[in-house]
Motif scaffolding. Structure first.
Motif, PDB file in Angstrom:
ATOM      1  N   ALA A   1       1.276  -3.204  12.548  1.00 28.54           N
ATOM      2  CA  ALA A   1       2.865  -4.267  11.710  1.00 28.54           C
ATOM      3  C   ALA A   1       3.316  -2.623  11.631  1.00 28.54           C
ATOM      4  N   ALA A   2       2.651  -1.457  10.866  1.00 28.33           N
ATOM      5  CA  ALA A   2       3.010  -0.470  10.261  1.00 28.33           C
ATOM      6  C   ALA A   2       4.333   0.187  11.361  1.00 28.33           C
ATOM      7  N   GLY A   3       4.321  -0.074  12.695  1.00 24.77           N
ATOM      8  CA  GLY A   3       5.124  -0.377  13.355  1.00 24.77           C
ATOM      9  C   GLY A   3       6.442  -0.988  13.788  1.00 24.77           C
ATOM     10  N   ARG A   4       6.159  -2.167  13.317  1.00 25.11           N
ATOM     11  CA  ARG A   4       6.818  -3.259  13.369  1.00 25.11           C
ATOM     12  C   ARG A   4       7.867  -3.053  11.807  1.00 25.11           C
ATOM     13  N   LEU A   5       7.200  -1.948  11.140  1.00 26.45           N
ATOM     14  CA  LEU A   5       7.706  -2.053  10.004  1.00 26.45           C
ATOM     15  C   LEU A   5       8.718  -0.727  10.189  1.00 26.45           C
TER      16      LEU A   5
ATOM     17  N   THR B   1       0.988  -0.936   0.279  1.00 29.82           N
ATOM     18  CA  THR B   1      -0.469  -0.065   0.305  1.00 29.82           C
ATOM     19  C   THR B   1       0.976   1.150  -0.149  1.00 29.82           C
ATOM     20  N   SER B   2       2.162   1.221   0.783  1.00 24.37           N
ATOM     21  CA  SER B   2       2.684   2.942   0.710  1.00 24.37           C
ATOM     22  C   SER B   2       3.542   2.423  -1.018  1.00 24.37           C
ATOM     23  N   THR B   3       3.614   1.630  -2.014  1.00 31.47           N
ATOM     24  CA  THR B   3       4.303   1.722  -2.619  1.00 31.47           C
ATOM     25  C   THR B   3       3.114   3.098  -3.457  1.00 31.47           C
ATOM     26  N   GLY B   4       1.827   3.232  -3.071  1.00 32.79           N
ATOM     27  CA  GLY B   4       1.156   3.678  -3.880  1.00 32.79           C
ATOM     28  C   GLY B   4       0.381   2.654  -4.870  1.00 32.79           C
ATOM     29  N   ARG B   5       0.503   1.168  -5.119  1.00 33.27           N
ATOM     30  CA  ARG B   5      -0.207   0.495  -5.834  1.00 33.27           C
ATOM     31  C   ARG B   5      -0.838  -0.221  -5.079  1.00 33.27           C
ATOM     32  N   GLY B   6      -0.732  -0.834  -4.098  1.00 30.16           N
ATOM     33  CA  GLY B   6      -1.600  -1.262  -3.611  1.00 30.16           C
ATOM     34  C   GLY B   6      -3.189  -0.859  -3.195  1.00 30.16           C
ATOM     35  N   MET B   7      -3.860  -1.782  -2.654  1.00 35.15           N
ATOM     36  CA  MET B   7      -5.260  -1.572  -2.203  1.00 35.15           C
ATOM     37  C   MET B   7      -5.207  -0.516  -0.863  1.00 35.15           C
TER      38      MET B   7
ATOM     39  N   GLU C   1      10.441  -0.230  12.997  1.00 41.24           N
ATOM     40  CA  GLU C   1      11.312  -0.388  13.782  1.00 41.24           C
ATOM     41  C   GLU C   1      12.335  -1.132  13.014  1.00 41.24           C
ATOM     42  N   ARG C   2      11.958  -1.953  11.712  1.00 36.00           N
ATOM     43  CA  ARG C   2      12.973  -2.300  10.902  1.00 36.00           C
ATOM     44  C   ARG C   2      13.830  -0.888   9.736  1.00 36.00           C
ATOM     45  N   GLY C   3      13.396  -0.083   9.918  1.00 35.01           N
ATOM     46  CA  GLY C   3      13.694   0.874   8.747  1.00 35.01           C
ATOM     47  C   GLY C   3      13.475   0.941   7.553  1.00 35.01           C
ATOM     48  N   LEU C   4      12.041   0.105   7.494  1.00 37.29           N
ATOM     49  CA  LEU C   4      11.823   0.134   6.687  1.00 37.29           C
ATOM     50  C   LEU C   4      10.390   1.162   6.319  1.00 37.29           C
ATOM     51  N   LEU C   5       9.342   1.218   7.159  1.00 38.55           N
ATOM     52  CA  LEU C   5       8.558   2.384   7.070  1.00 38.55           C
ATOM     53  C   LEU C   5       8.926   4.046   7.766  1.00 38.55           C
TER      54      LEU C   5
ATOM     55  N   GLU D   1       5.421   6.717   4.647  1.00 35.69           N
ATOM     56  CA  GLU D   1       6.249   6.201   3.572  1.00 35.69           C
ATOM     57  C   GLU D   1       7.457   4.795   3.754  1.00 35.69           C
ATOM     58  N   LEU D   2       7.293   4.669   2.248  1.00 38.53           N
ATOM     59  CA  LEU D   2       8.672   3.275   2.530  1.00 38.53           C
ATOM     60  C   LEU D   2       9.787   4.536   2.637  1.00 38.53           C
ATOM     61  N   THR D   3      10.204   3.988   3.352  1.00 44.15           N
ATOM     62  CA  THR D   3      12.295   4.369   3.428  1.00 44.15           C
ATOM     63  C   THR D   3      12.745   4.023   2.090  1.00 44.15           C
ATOM     64  N   GLU D   4      14.723   4.501   1.968  1.00 43.37           N
ATOM     65  CA  GLU D   4      14.709   4.137   0.773  1.00 43.37           C
ATOM     66  C   GLU D   4      15.397   2.591   0.969  1.00 43.37           C
ATOM     67  N   ARG D   5      15.130   2.005   2.423  1.00 37.29           N
ATOM     68  CA  ARG D   5      15.598   0.534   2.135  1.00 37.29           C
ATOM     69  C   ARG D   5      14.220   0.301   2.149  1.00 37.29           C
ATOM     70  N   GLY D   6      13.045   1.105   2.947  1.00 33.42           N
ATOM     71  CA  GLY D   6      11.760  -0.244   2.535  1.00 33.42           C
ATOM     72  C   GLY D   6      11.722  -0.634   0.359  1.00 33.42           C
ATOM     73  N   VAL D   7      11.947   0.969   0.375  1.00 31.22           N
ATOM     74  CA  VAL D   7      11.843   0.925  -1.099  1.00 31.22           C
ATOM     75  C   VAL D   7      13.102   0.369  -2.178  1.00 31.22           C
ATOM     76  N   ALA D   8      13.962  -0.289  -1.879  1.00 26.67           N
ATOM     77  CA  ALA D   8      14.771  -1.588  -2.022  1.00 26.67           C
ATOM     78  C   ALA D   8      14.587  -2.994  -1.959  1.00 26.67           C
ATOM     79  N   LEU D   9      14.009  -2.404  -0.367  1.00 28.98           N
ATOM     80  CA  LEU D   9      13.753  -4.403  -0.773  1.00 28.98           C
ATOM     81  C   LEU D   9      12.206  -4.743  -1.278  1.00 28.98           C
ATOM     82  N   ARG D  10      11.614  -3.508  -1.005  1.00 25.29           N
ATOM     83  CA  ARG D  10      10.263  -3.810  -2.246  1.00 25.29           C
ATOM     84  C   ARG D  10      10.674  -4.590  -3.756  1.00 25.29           C
ATOM     85  N   GLU D  11      11.499  -3.705  -3.543  1.00 26.46           N
ATOM     86  CA  GLU D  11      12.067  -3.660  -5.159  1.00 26.46           C
ATOM     87  C   GLU D  11      13.248  -4.851  -5.863  1.00 26.46           C
TER      88      GLU D  11
END
Length: 289
Positions: free
Chosen positions: A214-218, A189-195, A220-224, A229-239
């Motif tokens: 769930a957003a809080g867990r993400l 969803t944070s990519t803007g392409r999900g529901m 903590e992992r540096g993904l949101l 919004e997705l962090t740079e690390r989150g964008v890289a993971l989705r890619e």
């Protein structure tokens, strides 16, 4: 046919319009009417029955595992009880009737009976010849079903095979990335392409509190970030997830070949655009909010 000849994103680009046309029936009134005639009336029960019927009269655990991003408590409210209302074989027949009516309404008789539809069906079925069954329960279950005789239904069937093949592989990749079903949905969803969160919570059974956790867990992992919004690390993971999904889903598109994939992508895109223009999907289905 080599991987390089296809281009790195050829399979993904072909998958998107195939998946789009497959998904139209989940939002169509025809599906509710056909399954309602069997006694299945709750919207969630309709969804679970339609997609899981190919697996046979399975329990809630199997459906939760195969669907991945639905809350098990929601699944268990309807499965396996739904199979006491209607046999999976009857559900599959009703689903196909609903797809027939949906595609005729969205695309029109001319497109449904066109040479282009028959060509698309042939190409998609040829691609599906190279799909693998291993660790792919939803694909494998649908691969056991007969190919419908009419071209538009054969095309939808082949699109379903290719969609579930990629989807089963995608779930394995998400698990490898350390994302559970809800976390995967939040990042998508944070990519803007999900529901949108509204649609996810309404259809997947998650509460706002569970979404926020769930957003809080993400985070903590540096993904949101703090704005969701997705962090740079989150964008890289989705890619990375999408690239690995491309890799494990490559076989059908290699089998079809670059020319066939390009032609199928063009035909599938035209059908998907026509369906969307005819109102196949809710206007607020996709987005971050």
């Amino acid at each position: 046919m080599t991987t390089s000849a296809l281009g790195p994103l050829a399979g993904r680009r072909c998958h998107h319009p195939l998946n789009s046309l497959h998904a139209t029936h989940y939002f169509a009134p025809e599906l509710g009417r056909e399954l309602g005639a069997l006694g299945i009336t709750h919207p969630r029960a309709v969804n679970f029955a339609a997609r899981a019927a190919a697996l046979g009269p399975v329990g809630a655990g199997a459906v939760t595992a195969a669907f991945f991003n639905y809350k098990h408590d929601l699944v268990a409210r309807h499965v396996p009880a739904v199979w006491s209302v209607a046999d999976p074989a009857d559900v599959l027949a009703a689903r196909l009737r609903a797809v027939d009516a949906t595609l005729r309404r969205l695309l029109g008789e001319e497109a449904v009976t066109s040479a282009e539809m028959a060509e698309a069906a042939g190409l998609a079925l040829r691609a599906a010849e190279a799909c693998g069954r291993g660790a792919r329960p939803l694909y494998s279950a649908h691969a056991d079903l007969p190919v419908p005789g009419e071209p538009h239904l054969a095309y939808w069937h082949a699109a379903t095979l290719l969609r579930e093949h990629r989807g089963d592989g995608h779930l394995a990749v998400l698990m490898s990335a350390g994302l559970d079903g809800l976390e995967a949905t939040v990042t998508h969803t944070s990519t803007g392409r999900g529901m949108t969160p509204k649609w996810v919570r309404a259809t997947r059974g998650w509460s706002e509190e569970e979404w926020n956790a769930a957003a809080g867990r993400l985070r903590e992992r540096g993904l949101l970030d703090d704005e969701g919004e997705l962090t740079e690390r989150g964008v890289a993971l989705r890619e990375d997830v999408e690239r690995e999904t491309d890799r494990v889903d490559l076989a059908p598109y290699e089998h079809l070949g670059a020319e066939g994939v390009a032609r199928l992508t063009g035909l599938a895109s035209a059908f998907a655009r026509a369906a969307a223009a005819a109102g196949a999907f809710p206007a607020d289905l996709v987005g971050k909010r």
